[in-house]
Design a protein around this motif. Structure first.
Motif, PDB file in Angstrom:
ATOM      1  N   ARG A   1      21.489  17.984  20.078  1.00  0.00           N
ATOM      2  CA  ARG A   1      21.747  17.302  18.816  1.00  0.00           C
ATOM      3  C   ARG A   1      23.156  17.616  18.309  1.00  0.00           C
ATOM      4  N   LEU A   2      23.581  16.847  17.329  1.00  0.00           N
ATOM      5  CA  LEU A   2      24.845  17.122  16.646  1.00  0.00           C
ATOM      6  C   LEU A   2      24.830  18.540  16.103  1.00  0.00           C
ATOM      7  N   ASP A   3      25.944  19.274  16.273  1.00  0.00           N
ATOM      8  CA  ASP A   3      25.991  20.662  15.831  1.00  0.00           C
ATOM      9  C   ASP A   3      25.854  20.774  14.310  1.00  0.00           C
ATOM     10  N   ALA A   4      25.374  21.914  13.858  1.00  0.00           N
ATOM     11  CA  ALA A   4      25.040  22.112  12.448  1.00  0.00           C
ATOM     12  C   ALA A   4      26.257  21.961  11.539  1.00  0.00           C
ATOM     13  N   GLN A   5      27.437  22.441  11.986  1.00  0.00           N
ATOM     14  CA  GLN A   5      28.626  22.369  11.135  1.00  0.00           C
ATOM     15  C   GLN A   5      29.056  20.927  10.897  1.00  0.00           C
ATOM     16  N   SER A   6      29.059  20.112  11.957  1.00  0.00           N
ATOM     17  CA  SER A   6      29.396  18.692  11.785  1.00  0.00           C
ATOM     18  C   SER A   6      28.351  17.984  10.942  1.00  0.00           C
TER      19      SER A   6
ATOM     20  N   LEU B   1      33.164  19.308   2.253  1.00  0.00           N
ATOM     21  CA  LEU B   1      33.704  20.062   3.380  1.00  0.00           C
ATOM     22  C   LEU B   1      34.745  19.234   4.121  1.00  0.00           C
ATOM     23  N   ASP B   2      35.723  19.917   4.705  1.00  0.00           N
ATOM     24  CA  ASP B   2      36.841  19.253   5.378  1.00  0.00           C
ATOM     25  C   ASP B   2      36.508  19.030   6.851  1.00  0.00           C
ATOM     26  N   PRO B   3      36.471  17.768   7.321  1.00  0.00           N
ATOM     27  CA  PRO B   3      36.203  17.523   8.745  1.00  0.00           C
ATOM     28  C   PRO B   3      37.212  18.186   9.675  1.00  0.00           C
ATOM     29  N   HIS B   4      38.451  18.367   9.215  1.00  0.00           N
ATOM     30  CA  HIS B   4      39.470  18.988  10.063  1.00  0.00           C
ATOM     31  C   HIS B   4      39.194  20.474  10.285  1.00  0.00           C
ATOM     32  N   ALA B   5      38.323  21.059   9.458  1.00  0.00           N
ATOM     33  CA  ALA B   5      37.991  22.477   9.604  1.00  0.00           C
ATOM     34  C   ALA B   5      36.903  22.714  10.644  1.00  0.00           C
TER      35      ALA B   5
ATOM     36  N   ASN C   1      39.610  20.273  17.255  1.00  0.00           N
ATOM     37  CA  ASN C   1      38.777  19.629  16.249  1.00  0.00           C
ATOM     38  C   ASN C   1      37.600  18.948  16.933  1.00  0.00           C
ATOM     39  N   THR C   2      36.394  19.367  16.566  1.00  0.00           N
ATOM     40  CA  THR C   2      35.186  18.848  17.226  1.00  0.00           C
ATOM     41  C   THR C   2      34.254  18.185  16.220  1.00  0.00           C
ATOM     42  N   TYR C   3      34.799  17.689  15.121  1.00  0.00           N
ATOM     43  CA  TYR C   3      33.956  17.012  14.131  1.00  0.00           C
ATOM     44  C   TYR C   3      33.274  15.798  14.753  1.00  0.00           C
ATOM     45  N   LEU C   4      31.950  15.788  14.729  1.00  0.00           N
ATOM     46  CA  LEU C   4      31.096  14.743  15.305  1.00  0.00           C
ATOM     47  C   LEU C   4      31.186  14.669  16.826  1.00  0.00           C
ATOM     48  N   LEU C   5      31.802  15.670  17.457  1.00  0.00           N
ATOM     49  CA  LEU C   5      31.955  15.664  18.918  1.00  0.00           C
ATOM     50  C   LEU C   5      31.326  16.877  19.583  1.00  0.00           C
TER      51      LEU C   5
ATOM     52  N   GLY D   1      26.623   7.026  15.224  1.00  0.00           N
ATOM     53  CA  GLY D   1      27.878   7.769  15.348  1.00  0.00           C
ATOM     54  C   GLY D   1      27.705   9.268  15.340  1.00  0.00           C
ATOM     55  N   PHE D   2      26.452   9.732  15.285  1.00  0.00           N
ATOM     56  CA  PHE D   2      26.215  11.166  15.156  1.00  0.00           C
ATOM     57  C   PHE D   2      25.382  11.710  16.318  1.00  0.00           C
ATOM     58  N   MET D   3      25.535  11.110  17.507  1.00  0.00           N
ATOM     59  CA  MET D   3      24.830  11.628  18.691  1.00  0.00           C
ATOM     60  C   MET D   3      25.815  11.810  19.850  1.00  0.00           C
ATOM     61  N   PRO D   4      26.674  12.830  19.736  1.00  0.00           N
ATOM     62  CA  PRO D   4      27.672  13.057  20.783  1.00  0.00           C
ATOM     63  C   PRO D   4      27.039  13.583  22.074  1.00  0.00           C
ATOM     64  N   VAL D   5      27.850  13.569  23.123  1.00  0.00           N
ATOM     65  CA  VAL D   5      27.464  14.099  24.431  1.00  0.00           C
ATOM     66  C   VAL D   5      28.457  15.199  24.783  1.00  0.00           C
ATOM     67  N   VAL D   6      27.961  16.347  25.219  1.00  0.00           N
ATOM     68  CA  VAL D   6      28.831  17.431  25.668  1.00  0.00           C
ATOM     69  C   VAL D   6      28.332  17.919  27.020  1.00  0.00           C
ATOM     70  N   VAL D   7      29.204  17.871  28.014  1.00  0.00           N
ATOM     71  CA  VAL D   7      28.895  18.367  29.350  1.00  0.00           C
ATOM     72  C   VAL D   7      29.751  19.605  29.604  1.00  0.00           C
ATOM     73  N   LYS D   8      29.093  20.710  29.914  1.00  0.00           N
ATOM     74  CA  LYS D   8      29.802  21.959  30.210  1.00  0.00           C
ATOM     75  C   LYS D   8      29.709  22.221  31.706  1.00  0.00           C
ATOM     76  N   ALA D   9      30.832  22.103  32.399  1.00  0.00           N
ATOM     77  CA  ALA D   9      30.869  22.317  33.846  1.00  0.00           C
ATOM     78  C   ALA D   9      31.311  23.745  34.132  1.00  0.00           C
ATOM     79  N   VAL D  10      30.512  24.459  34.911  1.00  0.00           N
ATOM     80  CA  VAL D  10      30.801  25.857  35.242  1.00  0.00           C
ATOM     81  C   VAL D  10      30.766  26.017  36.758  1.00  0.00           C
TER      82      VAL D  10
END
Length: 295
Positions: A156-161, A171-175, A182-186, A255-264
């Motif tokens: 899900r979208l992170d708690a801060q965003s 709250l400031d999206p740039h923060a 900057n990962t606002y909504l991402l 607009g609030f369902m981002p995708v994050v792929v972490k490649a390790v």
């Protein structure tokens, strides 16, 4: 500010939104083109995009250049008189043949790309992606010939965003940042973790309405459709965090369902997978005490 100034700003904002939309899921300073990507296949759409752009630029320069010359050199105020001929067979053959050849070449390149990214044979890992309003679910199905049981989670979208996006939050999206980015909504609460150097088969569907799973650095996006399973593959070459978004209008929180792929690395992934499997394993049943002997 005058009404004209307001209109100009509105048009400028609209144009910026339209022209920069491709970069929203993977923003980089000064980004104008699509990213090269980090998979074995992602170079193909990047090349095709640049070839098509080059063709369009050349055609645009020729067509609009001829129009400009005609309007300036052969305008009525300079005494130009229109020709009376009706057609030119040679010219018509030329301007019909050239576009057909261009379209055939572009179609050949595009078709070759589509058939290769849809060919998931030889995959060493399978991940099931399911879209919901408004989150993603990831289920690890198989890895290197072994079935994976009960390793899956909602992303899900992170708690801060999520807190920042609320009306009146102040709250400031740039923060909203991760490692200075900057990962606002991402950003999400739990990313999809995958290994590099492994051909991964993604099977993608949805549980409610149509969504679209899109990570620009993978080089493709796939619609997630209820009742239909689409498939694609990716072999990620470089470790890192790659961000994307749902690319299909799916409801009020689209607009609030981002995708994050972490490649390790493969070793890191196998360690992570073992930990998740151990967490999902049922606790061993308690051993009942032996009955006391009768004297």
């Amino acid at each position: 500010m005058t009404t004209g100034g307001i209109r100009i700003k509105a048009w400028a904002a609209t144009a910026c939104a339209l022209l920069c939309g491709v970069a929203w899921a993977n923003p980089k300073p000064g980004q104008l083109n699509m990213p090269r990507g980090v998979t074995e296949w992602s170079e193909r759409p990047y090349l095709l995009n640049n070839v098509a752009l080059g063709v369009c630029v050349v055609i645009g320069v020729l067509v609009f250049g001829a129009m400009a010359i005609a309007m300036v050199r052969f305008r009525k105020s300079r005494g130009a008189v229109a020709e009376k001929w009706t057609h030119n067979t040679t010219l018509e053959i030329v301007w019909t043949t050239i576009p057909v050849l261009i379209l055939v070449v572009l179609a050949y390149l595009a078709t070759g790309g589509l058939t290769t990214f849809a060919d998931t044979t030889g995959s060493q890992m399978t991940v099931k992606v399911t879209g919901y309003q408004w989150k993603w679910r990831y289920d690890y199905v198989e890895y290197r010939g072994k079935a994976i049981d009960k390793v899956g989670f909602m992303s899900r979208l992170d708690a801060q965003s999520d807190e920042t996006r609320q009306l009146g939050s102040g709250l400031d999206p740039h923060a909203v940042q991760v490692d200075g980015e900057n990962t606002y909504l991402l950003n999400v609460d739990e990313p999809l973790v995958v290994p590099v150097g492994v051909k991964i088969r993604f099977v993608i569907t949805a549980g409610d309405v149509i969504h679209s799973w899109w990570v620009p650095d993978l080089g493709w996006k796939i619609d997630a459709i209820p009742g239909i399973v689409n498939a694609a593959w990716a072999t990620i070459k470089t470790p890192g965090v790659y961000r994307g978004q749902c690319a299909e209008l799916c409801g009020q929180d689209h607009g609030f369902m981002p995708v994050v792929v972490k490649a390790v690395t493969r070793s890191e992934f196998e360690q992570w997978l073992a930990q998740r499997q151990a967490r999902a394993a049922p606790a061993p049943a308690a051993t009942a005490p032996a009955p006391a002997k009768q004297g």
